[in-house]
Write a protein that holds these residues in place. Sequence first.
Motif, PDB file in Angstrom:
ATOM      1  N   HIS A  78      15.255  42.555  18.555  1.00 27.68           N
ATOM      2  CA  HIS A  78      15.743  43.831  19.123  1.00 27.68           C
ATOM      3  C   HIS A  78      17.193  44.070  18.715  1.00 27.68           C
ATOM      4  N   ASP A  89      22.300  38.088  19.887  1.00 26.05           N
ATOM      5  CA  ASP A  89      21.101  38.225  20.731  1.00 26.05           C
ATOM      6  C   ASP A  89      20.281  39.415  20.234  1.00 26.05           C
ATOM      7  N   GLY A  90      19.138  39.135  19.623  1.00 31.29           N
ATOM      8  CA  GLY A  90      18.273  40.198  19.080  1.00 31.29           C
ATOM      9  C   GLY A  90      18.608  40.534  17.639  1.00 31.29           C
ATOM     10  N   GLU A 123      14.628  45.916  24.671  1.00 36.86           N
ATOM     11  CA  GLU A 123      14.202  44.539  25.031  1.00 36.86           C
ATOM     12  C   GLU A 123      14.937  44.113  26.299  1.00 36.86           C
ATOM     13  N   GLU A 124      16.213  44.505  26.432  1.00 35.04           N
ATOM     14  CA  GLU A 124      17.008  44.037  27.582  1.00 35.04           C
ATOM     15  C   GLU A 124      16.591  44.719  28.876  1.00 35.04           C
ATOM     16  N   HIS A 187      15.445  33.619  17.137  1.00 37.61           N
ATOM     17  CA  HIS A 187      16.374  34.013  18.205  1.00 37.61           C
ATOM     18  C   HIS A 187      17.359  32.876  18.484  1.00 37.61           C
ATOM     19  N   GLN A 190      20.285  30.609  23.447  1.00 32.51           N
ATOM     20  CA  GLN A 190      20.953  31.162  24.633  1.00 32.51           C
ATOM     21  C   GLN A 190      21.074  30.110  25.745  1.00 32.51           C
ATOM     22  N   HIS A 356      11.421  37.329  26.161  1.00 33.39           N
ATOM     23  CA  HIS A 356      11.475  37.858  24.789  1.00 33.39           C
ATOM     24  C   HIS A 356      10.283  38.763  24.510  1.00 33.39           C
TER      25      HIS A 356
HETATM   26 MN    MN Z   1      17.160  38.741  23.100  1.00 30.70          MN
END
Ligand code: MN
Length: 407
Positions: A78, A89-90, A123-124, A187, A190, A356
């Motif tokens: 994303h 992130d994404g 996505e978030e 990804h 995290q 995800h």
């Molecule tokens: Mn993500």
Amino acid sequence: MLKISLPRLRRDLTALARFGSNPGPGVTRPAWSPAHEEARAWLLVQMKEAGLEPSVDPAGNTFGRLGDGEPVVLTGSHIDSVPEGGTLDGALGVLAALECLRTIREAGAPLTRALAVVAWSDEEGRYGSLFGSRAFAGQLDAAKIPGMRAPDGERLVEAMARAGFNALEAPRAAADPRGVAAYLELHIEQGPHLEAKGIPIGVVEGIVGIRRNRIVFQGEPDHAGTTPMARRKDAFLAAAEYALAARQHVVRRGSGRSVTNFGVVEVKPGVTNIVPARAALLQEMRELDGRILGRLDRECAALARRIARRRGLGVAIERISRNEPARMHPEVQGAIEAAAADLRLRTLRMPSGAGHDAQNLARITKAGMIFIPSKGGRSHRPDEASDWRAIERGANVLLHTLLKLVS
Ligand code: MN
Ligand code: HGY
Ligand code: MN
């Protein structure tokens, strides 16, 4: 052995980070925002220049296809971000996928299947968790769309209209599962585990389910100076007691991996000299085992009702969103491990504590995820980072896993 071009990937990651960049490090690029739509337009140009066939579906998912015919192997992530988020992130999953398809096309690698890079919308979950991939997987409840809102109250329908989309059309993005052969997502982890173990590649076995609820305690406004303490029906105190008790319950009665978070607190009327009449909490709970997640959800609701009753207050519990846990496909996990072995890289099978898009794709096709280490395990903050060597390793494992899925 075919390898991606790290300079090109680095150029793309640096370019994408400009859209919605914060005054300091990191980005704020919410779905459907002007910064997000400028980023989408930039991505479509990169896809075209890479020789891919670009398209955007009714849910705002952006695709770049290499080769014709069905079923296609999808890979991506994303380009929307959390507020004050990081640049990987994404974005890493989308741009590493783009770089893989460029590399495959330039090498003229023989493909038995078409490939496509995808950037899933929202996505978030600013307006609705994992929105674009949920629509693609045919899981989007059309009746819910008119009521979907961001935490600040902005309606999804308005945000999508501003970006040129009709939100009510989003369910038309539902794909025919027979048209998708597999889905693969790179990804950042995290979290701290890969870095702590010194292992460069994570092979995701499963992705947690996430339950998001709004809990609203209803008390009474009163003068903050003259009302005797024993007579107050203070909604914020009930919310505070619930938050502490619910956190303790999830830690003690969950799986040991179960987590909960209270990311949004609203107190009304919200002035210093009135006893809070209303306190709203946005709570999320995450757990890999769907049965445990369901039990914790029910037990926390009962806890909120007990606390409200004891304090003589009302309480309302509203479900905001619900993603079930998803297992990654053993075949895709095996292909990732084989690709990493070809590249002489150690791997670690692990769960994902983050949600995800792959958990929606897992409902309609063979899905898998590759993780790379996050520096200090940090993410969803401006200083989110990974080493360029780690990024290069992850993109090459993505490349060779894709080649195994399409050759
Ligand atoms: Mn993500
Ligand atoms: O919240 C999550 O787990 C993901 O980063 N959207
Ligand atoms: Mn995220």
